[in-house]
Write a protein that holds these residues in place. Sequence first.
Motif, short mmCIF file in Angstrom:
data_model
loop_
_atom_site.label_atom_id
_atom_site.label_comp_id
_atom_site.label_asym_id
_atom_site.label_seq_id
_atom_site.Cartn_x
_atom_site.Cartn_y
_atom_site.Cartn_z
N VAL A 273 -4.97 -9.36 6.81
CA VAL A 273 -3.65 -9.54 6.22
C VAL A 273 -3.60 -8.67 4.96
O VAL A 273 -4.40 -8.85 4.04
CB VAL A 273 -3.36 -11.01 5.89
N ILE A 274 -2.64 -7.73 4.96
CA ILE A 274 -2.51 -6.80 3.85
C ILE A 274 -1.21 -7.14 3.10
O ILE A 274 -0.13 -7.11 3.71
CB ILE A 274 -2.49 -5.33 4.34
N PRO A 275 -1.31 -7.47 1.81
CA PRO A 275 -0.10 -7.79 1.04
C PRO A 275 0.71 -6.54 0.74
O PRO A 275 0.22 -5.41 0.83
CB PRO A 275 -0.64 -8.43 -0.24
N GLU A 276 1.96 -6.74 0.32
CA GLU A 276 2.88 -5.63 0.11
C GLU A 276 2.47 -4.65 -0.99
O GLU A 276 2.93 -3.52 -1.00
CB GLU A 276 4.28 -6.16 -0.19
N ASN A 277 1.59 -5.05 -1.90
CA ASN A 277 1.19 -4.15 -2.98
C ASN A 277 -0.02 -3.29 -2.61
O ASN A 277 -0.57 -2.61 -3.46
CB ASN A 277 0.91 -4.95 -4.27
N GLN A 278 -0.42 -3.31 -1.34
CA GLN A 278 -1.55 -2.50 -0.89
C GLN A 278 -1.10 -1.56 0.23
O GLN A 278 0.02 -1.64 0.71
CB GLN A 278 -2.69 -3.41 -0.41
N SER A 279 -2.01 -0.70 0.62
CA SER A 279 -1.77 0.22 1.73
C SER A 279 -2.75 -0.09 2.84
O SER A 279 -3.81 -0.67 2.60
CB SER A 279 -1.95 1.67 1.28
N TYR A 280 -2.39 0.32 4.06
CA TYR A 280 -3.28 0.11 5.20
C TYR A 280 -3.69 1.45 5.76
O TYR A 280 -2.86 2.36 5.92
CB TYR A 280 -2.60 -0.73 6.28
N THR A 281 -4.98 1.59 6.09
CA THR A 281 -5.49 2.76 6.79
C THR A 281 -6.25 2.29 8.03
O THR A 281 -6.78 1.17 8.05
CB THR A 281 -6.44 3.60 5.90
N THR A 282 -6.29 3.12 9.03
CA THR A 282 -6.99 2.79 10.28
C THR A 282 -7.76 4.02 10.75
O THR A 282 -7.26 5.14 10.66
CB THR A 282 -6.00 2.33 11.37
N PRO A 283 -8.96 3.82 11.29
CA PRO A 283 -9.70 4.96 11.85
C PRO A 283 -9.03 5.56 13.09
O PRO A 283 -9.35 6.67 13.49
CB PRO A 283 -11.07 4.37 12.19
N LEU A 284 -8.08 4.84 13.66
CA LEU A 284 -7.37 5.36 14.83
C LEU A 284 -6.42 6.50 14.46
O LEU A 284 -6.06 7.32 15.32
CB LEU A 284 -6.58 4.24 15.52
N LEU A 285 -5.99 6.55 13.19
CA LEU A 285 -5.14 7.62 12.66
C LEU A 285 -5.80 8.12 11.38
O LEU A 285 -5.36 7.78 10.28
CB LEU A 285 -3.73 7.10 12.38
N PRO A 286 -6.86 8.91 11.47
CA PRO A 286 -7.60 9.34 10.28
C PRO A 286 -6.71 10.03 9.25
O PRO A 286 -5.96 10.93 9.58
CB PRO A 286 -8.65 10.31 10.82
N PHE B 163 -4.12 8.76 7.75
CA PHE B 163 -2.78 8.17 7.65
C PHE B 163 -2.88 6.94 6.76
O PHE B 163 -3.77 6.12 6.88
CB PHE B 163 -2.27 7.75 9.03
N GLU B 164 -1.92 6.83 5.84
CA GLU B 164 -1.87 5.68 4.93
C GLU B 164 -0.49 5.07 4.99
O GLU B 164 0.51 5.76 4.83
CB GLU B 164 -2.20 6.13 3.51
N LEU B 165 -0.46 3.76 5.23
CA LEU B 165 0.81 3.03 5.30
C LEU B 165 0.99 2.26 4.02
O LEU B 165 0.38 1.22 3.81
CB LEU B 165 0.79 2.07 6.50
N PRO B 166 1.86 2.77 3.09
CA PRO B 166 2.10 2.10 1.81
C PRO B 166 3.12 0.98 1.99
O PRO B 166 4.32 1.22 2.09
CB PRO B 166 2.63 3.22 0.92
N LEU B 167 2.65 -0.24 2.04
CA LEU B 167 3.52 -1.36 2.39
C LEU B 167 4.64 -1.60 1.38
O LEU B 167 5.74 -2.00 1.75
CB LEU B 167 2.70 -2.63 2.58
N GLY B 168 4.40 -1.37 0.13
CA GLY B 168 5.42 -1.61 -0.88
C GLY B 168 6.63 -0.71 -0.73
O GLY B 168 7.71 -1.04 -1.20
N ARG B 169 6.48 0.40 -0.06
CA ARG B 169 7.60 1.32 0.14
C ARG B 169 8.33 0.97 1.41
O ARG B 169 9.36 1.46 1.73
CB ARG B 169 7.08 2.76 0.20
#
Length: 193
Positions: A172-185, A187-193
């Motif tokens: 569970v990633i809160p909105e003030n963090q970003s998510y990265t996955t090795p499946l998309l090297p 790529f960063e998903l900035p949740l707050g945006r």
Amino acid sequence: MSPATPAVRRLRLGPRSAGMLLKAAEFDRARFLEGWRYELINGVLVVSPTPSRKERDPNEELGRWLRNYGEDHPQGESLDVTLPEETLETGENRRRADRVIWAGLGRDPKGEEAPTIVVEFVSSGKVNQDRDYIAKRAEYRGIGVREYWVVDRFRRTLTVFIFSGESDQERVIPENQSYTTPLLPGFELPLGR
């Protein structure tokens, strides 16, 4: 002389068809009135209005970030295809996923090849949350999806289910963090945006 083959009936389905009992083969060959979402769940046709702006806008934004990654990032070739509003076969059910992502294939996906990642944007209400967090999770795992992302604007979180072998992980990633996955090297998903 051989008997004539009976004509296969193609149903025309629209919002008034909701609740109709169907077999998967009938659903697969049906014609649908545009402007509605159609799913086959446990043999019952579910018809929903198109997603709200509050669901479509973040989905479009995610699509833009993914396409920018695919075009501009040095490792962007990892992204093969991303599509919004895709119907997935999950056994006898037909689920309408908000976004699907194929990654790491190095080619276009074949026919009914399972996406690498499926993304759902949760709608309000307990029934919708149970569907997205429980039912779809099991179905997507069952067809070979590697990650399932649940974007929850109400909880202001991203829940990622990572399916690997016999054990699953849930993050569970809160909105003030970003998510990265090795499946998309890269790529960063900035949740707050």
